[in-house]
Design an enzyme around this catalytic site. Structure first.
Site, PDB file in Angstrom:
ATOM      1  N   LYS A 112       0.861  -1.059   0.061  1.00 18.03           N
ATOM      2  CA  LYS A 112       0.050   0.012   0.075  1.00 18.03           C
ATOM      3  C   LYS A 112       1.055   1.096  -0.013  1.00 18.03           C
ATOM      4  CE  LYS A 112      -4.101  -2.013   0.761  1.00 18.03           C
ATOM      5  NZ  LYS A 112      -5.492  -1.822  -0.160  1.00 18.03           N
ATOM      6  N   ASP A 140      -0.633  -0.057  -4.546  1.00 19.97           N
ATOM      7  CA  ASP A 140      -1.834   0.023  -4.458  1.00 19.97           C
ATOM      8  C   ASP A 140      -1.957   1.258  -3.613  1.00 19.97           C
ATOM      9  OD1 ASP A 140      -4.747   0.179  -4.247  1.00 19.97           O
ATOM     10  OD2 ASP A 140      -4.920  -1.543  -2.832  1.00 19.97           O
ATOM     11  N   GLU A 197      -2.058   0.290  -8.620  1.00 21.58           N
ATOM     12  CA  GLU A 197      -3.773   0.244  -8.504  1.00 21.58           C
ATOM     13  C   GLU A 197      -4.150   1.514  -7.837  1.00 21.58           C
ATOM     14  OE1 GLU A 197      -4.428  -3.564  -6.467  1.00 21.58           O
ATOM     15  OE2 GLU A 197      -6.044  -2.775  -5.568  1.00 21.58           O
ATOM     16  N   ASP A 245      -9.740  -0.189  -8.913  1.00 21.87           N
ATOM     17  CA  ASP A 245     -10.142  -0.851  -8.024  1.00 21.87           C
ATOM     18  C   ASP A 245     -11.279   0.000  -7.216  1.00 21.87           C
ATOM     19  OD1 ASP A 245     -10.638  -2.728  -5.818  1.00 21.87           O
ATOM     20  OD2 ASP A 245      -8.974  -2.066  -4.716  1.00 21.87           O
ATOM     21  N   LYS A 279     -13.608  -7.020  -6.423  1.00 20.54           N
ATOM     22  CA  LYS A 279     -13.713  -7.573  -4.843  1.00 20.54           C
ATOM     23  C   LYS A 279     -15.198  -8.159  -5.279  1.00 20.54           C
ATOM     24  CE  LYS A 279     -11.060  -4.350  -2.223  1.00 20.54           C
ATOM     25  NZ  LYS A 279      -9.823  -4.526  -3.100  1.00 20.54           N
TER      26      LYS A 279
END
Ligand code: MG
Length: 315
Positions: A150, A179, A206, A231, A255
């Protein structure tokens, strides 16, 4: 056919709180669903909401379950409104299991679900910040070759320095996903993409920018060698369709547990040429299995699924 419906709320604690650009997350709350029919067949499902991604909240899902009758039909299940995408996923996957829809597929393919799932590679979620520099080895030792980190959480200067060290430390055959959870500015995203192009081991960046900045992300997609994945922009199936219609040809992170109806998701993925990565919302084994079955059917064969997250929970 009517089904008897029961539900069980749960709470599951993270070993360490998960820090992202959205904030700090300590406890995963969700609802386990059980359907049973007159023949004694049972199907399990799970509602695992993620409200900061645009799904219903846990409380809304719980109220929904409390108001649903205890005897339901497939019409009830397929009429759940789109404002409850996590409920749509939970009820439909329980229904599929009860009907043994997936079982039928496995039988015709002469292969078991666990065998099929074992062909999937997992992306190992690293802790945020400097801790990533020592934690990747645990994933590597268990065979994971794709890592996710992240960014957009603390200062850009620190993150770029750790990124450089991480790239040096990781073996050549590793791949790294970055991400940002929509937390970068356009200028920062361009810097990250330049760094990623130079590093050569970044599979994709991402969600660099928030969903409102779709046009800027689409422009960046053409400018850099490193791929870009959406995302937050594609949290539900309707959003995914919209981005596709607006010309997104990069990667879609799905997801599935909060995307809505698995039946409709299957239809979309089977009729459009989309590069998809299935990803976890820190669900339990029940939704996880349902999502991995979908991933086995639908995901890009060379991309790891974002389910290397078990080490985040106290079992
Ligand atoms: Mg993400």
């Amino acid at each position: 056919m009517t089904y008897r419906f029961e539900f069980y709320p749960y709470q599951r604690q993270f070993r360490h709180p998960l820090t992202t650009h959205h904030g700090i997350w300590k406890v995963r709350e969700g609802i386990i669903l059980r359907l049973s029919d007159e023949k004694g067949r049972v199907g399990w499902g799970e509602i695992a909401p993620l409200p900061w991604f645009g799904s219903e909240t846990f409380e809304q899902a719980l109220t929904f379950c409390q108001q649903f009758p205890s005897q339901i039909t497939s019409t009830d299940i397929f009429s759940i409104p789109a404002e409850f995408p996590a409920c749509q996923f939970g009820f439909e996957s329980a229904w599929e299991e009860c009907r043994d829809v997936a079982g039928y597929v496995w039988e015709t393919e002469k292969i078991s679900p666990s065998l099929l799932n074992s062909s999937l590679n997992y992306s190992y979620l690293l802790p945020t910040g400097e801790a990533a520099l020592t934690s990747w080895q645990q994933g590597w030792q268990q065979g994971d070759r794709t890592f996710k980190w992240k960014i957009g959480v603390t200062s850009m200067e620190s993150e770029l320095r750790w990124f450089d060290q991480l790239v040096q430390a990781l073996p050549q055959s590793a791949q790294l996903r970055l991400d940002a959870n929509g937390g970068l500015t356009q200028n920062q995203a361009q810097q990250w993409l330049q760094m990623a192009d130079q590093a050569g081991i970044v599979e994709f960046l991402e969600q660099p920018l928030p969903p409102e900045e779709f046009a800027a992300m689409r422009a960046m997609y053409d400018q850099y060698r490193t791929a870009i994945a959406l995302d937050e922009s594609v949290a539900t199936l309707n959003q995914l369709k919209t981005c596709y219609q607006q010309g997104w040809r990069g990667i879609f992170v799905i997801k599935a547990a909060i995307a809505g109806s698995p039946k409709q998701l299957r239809q979309f993925c089977q009729t459009h040429d989309v590069d998809v990565v299935f990803s976890s919302v820190f669900e339990t084994a029940i939704a996880r299995q349902a999502v991995l079955n979908l991933a086995t059917e639908l995901s890009h064969p060379h991309r790891a699924v974002g389910f290397g997250v078990n080490h985040w929970f106290v079992e």
